[in-house]
Design an enzyme around this catalytic site. Structure first.
Site, PDB file in Angstrom:
ATOM      1  N   SER A 146      72.330 -12.910  30.568  1.00 39.94           N
ATOM      2  CA  SER A 146      72.308 -13.982  31.561  1.00 39.94           C
ATOM      3  C   SER A 146      72.187 -15.337  30.855  1.00 39.94           C
ATOM      4  CB  SER A 146      71.171 -13.733  32.559  1.00 39.94           C
ATOM      5  OG  SER A 146      71.329 -14.538  33.698  1.00 39.94           O
ATOM      6  N   ASP A 222      76.886  -7.509  40.448  1.00 39.07           N
ATOM      7  CA  ASP A 222      75.906  -8.499  40.007  1.00 39.07           C
ATOM      8  C   ASP A 222      75.647  -9.489  41.144  1.00 39.07           C
ATOM      9  OD1 ASP A 222      74.719 -10.885  38.749  1.00 39.07           O
ATOM     10  OD2 ASP A 222      75.101  -9.807  36.885  1.00 39.07           O
ATOM     11  N   HIS A 254      72.355  -7.061  38.049  1.00 35.51           N
ATOM     12  CA  HIS A 254      71.927  -8.010  37.007  1.00 35.51           C
ATOM     13  C   HIS A 254      70.665  -7.542  36.284  1.00 35.51           C
ATOM     14  CE1 HIS A 254      72.647 -12.049  35.415  1.00 35.51           C
ATOM     15  NE2 HIS A 254      71.352 -12.309  35.451  1.00 35.51           N
TER      16      HIS A 254
END
Lengths: 276, 276
Positions: A146, A222, A254
């Protein structure tokens, strides 16, 4: 440097260390996994940069990197994601301030004095590791999740020749066009968008590309897909004919469950580059 | 039953669910990993009971069980370690009350109303899983860490025929002779030591033994070695000629780094029993 803890793990040692950082002007803490092979001499090093809200600890305990790193004879470093401490500026939002350093050197107040995470991860911490541990600085690779995927991609493109392989899990790909980017760059770097360009993986891919093989995994489910802008980086990679694998993984989200699922592939990918 | 979260993980699903428990009279939360094979029909089930201070979440995120469970086609259930809620009795100490149910049915006040963890893990939760998920109740195995290792061993010996294989990481082996046991049994079960005997793995091993293969891993550098009393159980196992492996792992401590290192061996051990 102080040893906070050391735990035997897959035949090697998972350590946590702290030190006084010149770059951030604060005490910084990081995790370092040393594989069994480190007892016999310097080993290659894989960086894992973490995402928003994380400290050095999350990936170290939840990403499952140590199992294959042990087998592959690779050290793994887990830096923190921001400076810490009572005198460090912060924000009520989870995506600005502590836990959200975005791997840049802040030029703006109140962030400038401590938020120097690019220098910390690019220069100070690598030098410390090479000095204190059996690490071979000529064999480094980088990965992240991320915000940390953004960090891995931008550090790799910003430091040509440094990393032999690069990977990312659900990276923020195009922060100058995302709420995960414009808000933070505006705060840390100010309104001049020219200064943002060297921290946007998609723009860097278009401009200069990457001198190492690249692996990206992102889940089709996600929940932050709109903020990641994977499509922009995929477009730039394809346009440039960059050596890369971009994998959209069906049904994954995620979370660290996603990361740990594909971590073996990533460590194997880096091992191939680091040991060849 | 409510779904709290579901994340794709190693091709299967890591879920977190909550339900109103009759045994504890509270809302209870558990984690359940279903491997990809569960899409085609009922799969075997491995229980993982956690240690002091843990909830359902710790092992689910840090023990690394899902990787091999996915391959082996085995579901893994992570129950909580105590009842929870504002009206549930608690103690300031970390090793009594919430997070420290010790897998017994409390008979004493103030614990009696909610601390019924034996019934919860032995009866209510297995029935719920068999009803709600593609689980084969005829193929169950059990493992656990520390207090949860104690739970795994005592449940397995207290419920003959239930589990096809049993394992434990750094289990509390002889709680009636340890500060991790006498304090809690005194509080939950009262002063009559006769009622403690059916919750002491070493005493049960001496008395009745185990009708399944057993694997125990404990680190030589476990910081709680004096409280675990591994030597007492090892003696009882050897004396009984119980089918078992007791492994003292050099340099390992009591942490999840220890657990995750040997988790692949444990899942493989259970897979062999569950699929034969």
């Amino acid at each position: 440097m102080q040893t906070q803890s050391e735990n035997r793990c897959y035949g090697g040692t998972q350590g946590v260390y702290s030190h006084s950082s010149e770059a951030t002007g604060t005490e910084m803490t990081f995790g370092l996994y040393l594989p069994p092979d480190a007892a016999d001499g310097p080993v290659p090093l894989l960086w894992f940069l973490s995402g928003l809200t994380c400290t050095h600890e999350n990936a170290m305990t939840k990403a499952g990197a140590q199992a294959l790193a042990s087998e592959a004879g690779i050290a793994v470093c887990f830096p923190d994601t921001s400076p810490r401490g009572d005198d460090v500026a912060d924000d009520d939002a989870f995506d600005l301030g502590k836990g959200a350093g975005f791997y840049v050197n802040a030029t703006e107040e109140p962030w400038h004095p401590h938020y120097q995470m690019w220098d910390y991860v690019a220069e100070e911490l690598p030098a410390l590791l090479a000095k204190e541990f059996p690490i071979d600085p000529d064999r480094q690779a980088i990965s992240g999740h991320s915000m940390g995927g953004h960090g891995a991609l931008t550090l790799a493109m910003g430091l040509p020749g440094r990393f032999r392989s690069v990977s990312a899990f659900a990276p923020i790909c195009n922060p100058t066009e995302s709420d995960w980017g414009t808000k933070q760059f505006g705060a840390y770097l100010g309104p001049d968008r020219l200064s943002w360009a060297k921290h946007d993986a998609t723009m860097m891919m278009r401009e200069t590309g990457l001198d190492a093989p690249l692996l990206i995994d992102t889940g089709t489910d996600d929940q932050f897909a709109d903020l990641l802008k994977t499509e922009a980086l995929a477009h730039a990679i394809a346009e440039r004919r960059q050596e890369a694998q971009i994998r959209l993984q069906k049904g994954y989200d995620h979370s660290y469950f996603f990361i740990s699922t594909f971590m073996p592939d990533h460590v194997a990918f880096h091992a191939e580059a680091l040991w060849s």
